[in-house]
Design an enzyme around this catalytic site. Sequence first.
Site, PDB file in Angstrom:
ATOM      1  N   HIS A 135       0.876  -1.178   0.000  1.00  0.00           N
ATOM      2  CA  HIS A 135       0.000   0.000   0.000  1.00  0.00           C
ATOM      3  C   HIS A 135       0.920   1.236   0.000  1.00  0.00           C
ATOM      4  O   HIS A 135       2.029   1.193   0.532  1.00  0.00           O
ATOM      5  CB  HIS A 135      -0.841  -0.048   1.269  1.00  0.00           C
ATOM      6  CG  HIS A 135      -1.912   0.980   1.369  1.00  0.00           C
ATOM      7  ND1 HIS A 135      -1.669   2.263   1.795  1.00  0.00           N
ATOM      8  CD2 HIS A 135      -3.245   0.914   1.129  1.00  0.00           C
ATOM      9  CE1 HIS A 135      -2.812   2.949   1.809  1.00  0.00           C
ATOM     10  NE2 HIS A 135      -3.778   2.153   1.403  1.00  0.00           N
ATOM     11  N   ASP A 212       3.052  -4.666   7.985  1.00  0.00           N
ATOM     12  CA  ASP A 212       1.830  -3.895   7.810  1.00  0.00           C
ATOM     13  C   ASP A 212       0.671  -4.871   7.955  1.00  0.00           C
ATOM     14  O   ASP A 212       0.405  -5.679   7.066  1.00  0.00           O
ATOM     15  CB  ASP A 212       1.860  -3.240   6.420  1.00  0.00           C
ATOM     16  CG  ASP A 212       0.525  -2.577   6.066  1.00  0.00           C
ATOM     17  OD1 ASP A 212      -0.452  -2.745   6.813  1.00  0.00           O
ATOM     18  OD2 ASP A 212       0.481  -1.912   5.013  1.00  0.00           O
ATOM     19  N   GLN A 215      -4.404  -5.442   6.734  1.00  0.00           N
ATOM     20  CA  GLN A 215      -5.336  -6.416   6.148  1.00  0.00           C
ATOM     21  C   GLN A 215      -5.263  -7.784   6.822  1.00  0.00           C
ATOM     22  O   GLN A 215      -6.058  -8.663   6.496  1.00  0.00           O
ATOM     23  CB  GLN A 215      -5.070  -6.583   4.642  1.00  0.00           C
ATOM     24  CG  GLN A 215      -5.325  -5.330   3.819  1.00  0.00           C
ATOM     25  CD  GLN A 215      -6.802  -4.916   3.776  1.00  0.00           C
ATOM     26  OE1 GLN A 215      -7.706  -5.674   4.111  1.00  0.00           O
ATOM     27  NE2 GLN A 215      -7.037  -3.681   3.370  1.00  0.00           N
ATOM     28  N   LYS A 238     -10.685  -0.976  10.084  1.00  0.00           N
ATOM     29  CA  LYS A 238     -10.850  -2.152   9.229  1.00  0.00           C
ATOM     30  C   LYS A 238     -11.216  -3.384  10.048  1.00  0.00           C
ATOM     31  O   LYS A 238     -11.376  -4.475   9.504  1.00  0.00           O
ATOM     32  CB  LYS A 238      -9.560  -2.419   8.453  1.00  0.00           C
ATOM     33  CG  LYS A 238      -9.239  -1.338   7.422  1.00  0.00           C
ATOM     34  CD  LYS A 238      -7.983  -1.701   6.653  1.00  0.00           C
ATOM     35  CE  LYS A 238      -7.366  -0.521   5.946  1.00  0.00           C
ATOM     36  NZ  LYS A 238      -8.034  -0.150   4.705  1.00  0.00           N
ATOM     37  N   CYS A 378      -4.814   2.483  -3.741  1.00  0.00           N
ATOM     38  CA  CYS A 378      -3.587   2.994  -3.087  1.00  0.00           C
ATOM     39  C   CYS A 378      -2.431   2.018  -3.276  1.00  0.00           C
ATOM     40  O   CYS A 378      -1.614   1.823  -2.366  1.00  0.00           O
ATOM     41  CB  CYS A 378      -3.797   3.276  -1.609  1.00  0.00           C
ATOM     42  SG  CYS A 378      -4.905   4.646  -1.315  1.00  0.00           S
TER      43      CYS A 378
END
Length: 423
Positions: A135, A212, A215, A238, A378
């Site tokens: 991202h 990261d 997700q 999220k 993104c």
Amino acid sequence: MTLVLDTTSTHLPFDIARIRRDFPILKREVAPGVPLVYLDNAATSQRPVQVIASITRYYRDHNANIHRGVHTLSVESTDMYEGERAKIAQFINAPDAREIIFTRNTTESINLVAHAWGRKFLQAGDEVVLSEIEHHSNIVPWQMLRDERGIVLRFIPMLPDGTLDLDEARRLIGPKTKLLSVTAMSNALGSIVPLTDLIAMAKAEGATVLVDGAQSVPHMAVDVQALGIDFLAFSGHKMLGPNGIGVLWGRLDLLDAMDPFMGGGDMILTVTLDRSTWADVPAKFEAGTPDISGAIGLGVAVDYLAALGMDAIRKHEIEITDYALRRLADVPGLSIFGRPNAQERGGVISFELEGIHPHDVGQVLDTHGVAIRTGHHCAQPVMAALNVPATARASFYLYNTTEEVDALVDALEQTNAFFGTGR
Ligand code: PMP
């Protein structure tokens, strides 16, 4: 045509009908007689009543500024805010609640590491290894640091199926690598990154590792100690939590060794007109009044996820994704990016409908109540690697049903008809 699979809602690992009752927005219509089918969960999830109520309750019954307050409301607010830290630590199996830094989102968490760790520990010529499927929030902060400090960025390339080229990773990660910073899952394609292999490569070179988790933390069990990583970034919005609250988890010794990210109230021990000294972790990284209600809402979101069980949530998403992959394969003109197998991806499906721009697909789907995302997500380097300007993306969460996948498929067939493709 609807496939008959044993993945109907009643076979899913938890009671979807009961879960859906907790999310009032899922009952809404986007136009009279057009019920919402929300398939944009990789962008943001919806929030259950428990989270929404916790925020109202906080402002109604407890609201005060935290830390150093002597009055009852301030003590209550401080206890609630700090209590959530411990809960979130437990959720990702962090050994110490002080390792949980509240930020605004994943983006701020990564920027915090780039500023406070990167500026302190990286020098010109040091290498930071990223991947092509990151991202923008895990690319741009490092480019900014590169332009300021002369560090070197290396990117693990994406293979045509959306996975990472591990042979190339083995070549790129070496003695000059000081940081490996990679996503656990691509938001653009759903590819699950082989973290264990990459972390082993980085650790063999003594590199620091940032994951990261924007997700992954919402969708699967994440254990920072089992992974053997140093930093983990994720966003509340999220994972059923409020907007404006995110987390940076970092190893205590690293956080202790870092200088602050921002200066101001709450992050100091002493201030004179001449100089200041820093508070201990985590206050050192939380300058100013934080998002107190956001942290409380995130704590309730974590309770909700933990009660369902992250393994059950992952299982549900595999089943929904598997069903969607099979049904979408029958839509004329539709091609799917990424791995064909639901086990190898998260609940994200990026696709294109031949001859129709993804934005047009998204707009026609909206007239049928189906909310998907279209664009570059993104992740412009992913689009460049696929050689497409944009994709259409459907993404699932714990409340989605196979019936909603059917609605997506029907709406895509209508899209074909609308554009007169003759398919
Ligand atoms: N990384 C990944 C993999 C993401 O999917 C996202 C959100 N789309 C982010 C980072 C950025 O998250 P936020 O906008 O909450 O900072």
